[in-house]
Design an enzyme around this catalytic site. Sequence first.
Site, PDB file in Angstrom:
ATOM      1  N   ARG A 179       0.807  -1.220   0.000  1.00 39.44           N
ATOM      2  CA  ARG A 179       0.000   0.000   0.000  1.00 39.44           C
ATOM      3  C   ARG A 179       0.840   1.269   0.000  1.00 39.44           C
ATOM      4  O   ARG A 179       0.495   2.264   0.625  1.00 39.44           O
ATOM      5  CB  ARG A 179      -0.981  -0.009   1.186  1.00 39.44           C
ATOM      6  N   SER A 228     -11.163   0.632   2.670  1.00 44.47           N
ATOM      7  CA  SER A 228     -10.428   0.053   3.795  1.00 44.47           C
ATOM      8  C   SER A 228      -9.713   1.159   4.573  1.00 44.47           C
ATOM      9  O   SER A 228      -8.962   1.940   3.997  1.00 44.47           O
ATOM     10  CB  SER A 228      -9.402  -0.964   3.297  1.00 44.47           C
ATOM     11  N   GLU A 298      -4.659   3.476   6.246  1.00 42.12           N
ATOM     12  CA  GLU A 298      -4.539   3.331   4.794  1.00 42.12           C
ATOM     13  C   GLU A 298      -5.166   4.544   4.119  1.00 42.12           C
ATOM     14  O   GLU A 298      -4.684   5.023   3.094  1.00 42.12           O
ATOM     15  CB  GLU A 298      -5.216   2.040   4.338  1.00 42.12           C
TER      16      GLU A 298
END
Length: 305
Positions: A179, A228, A298
């Site tokens: 990520r 998310s 995130e």
Amino acid sequence: MTFPDITPDLKTAMPELRGRLLANQSLAELTWFRVGGPAQVLFTPADEDDLAYFLKHLPQELPVYVVGVGSNLIVRDGGIPGVVIRLAPRALGETSAVGDVVTAGAAALDKRVAETAAAADIGGMEFFFGIPGTVGGALRMNAGANGGETKDVLVEATGIGRDGTKHTFSNADMKFAYRNSGVDPSIIFTSARFRGRITDAGAIRARMNEVQAHRETAQPIREKTGGSTFKNPPGNSAWKLIDAAGCRGLKVGGAQVSEMHCNFLINTGNATGHDIETLGETVRERVKQTSGIELHWEIKRIGKS
């Protein structure tokens, strides 16, 4: 909340600018959470050259932020001083396929990349169908879902530096991690090329249907959410840790941890940016207390509180 209007000075300094400059533009409607204050300046470039011209002539002391479709973003209630650049699909959202390669502008939806690949019988990009963001965000965050990641298919990316110069990055140059990518944060991505493999059209469509079914049955995609919220810790799942900490359904103001998938936060209707961020921090604290594991955001958070 309003900022000093600096757009007249910018227009004077950039007589050849073709894109749109707006002062004190609300950003709430540009994010999936539908929260947040204004941008001091919101700039929508006409194309890649217009973006380069703007950055070249922009005073260095002005901070710059980039937003796509705002699907993985919290804009804080105090707004964003400086310049927010929004890449529009009309200018930088084209996609095309030749052979086993898909080319896409940074403002193209990840879902459209998957659809373009499928139409050309190119497999390996079905995972993009389940990511509700743009190519630019996928490059910056190594976006992934359903077992695939951007790093698996990227050939190269192009971007514009803070000084207006154009750069090309190979897959290795991107320094992809989970990520994240290691490219200078000031680079604004403008396009990318992805390589898949020629595959049976039926198999591609079946896989895309699986990805969509998973999203619809496991994620609150019809809510005001940001996707998310936290990265999965090594060897663990963020949602399991959040659930074990008793946070499913937890509320702060108008923000709530989703009952359907507790790594998703939702705006139940009247949440502020502060509500959502506070809820996220509360979840992080409770997970740390119950498991000893620290969750990392995130979702990107920008602006003044």
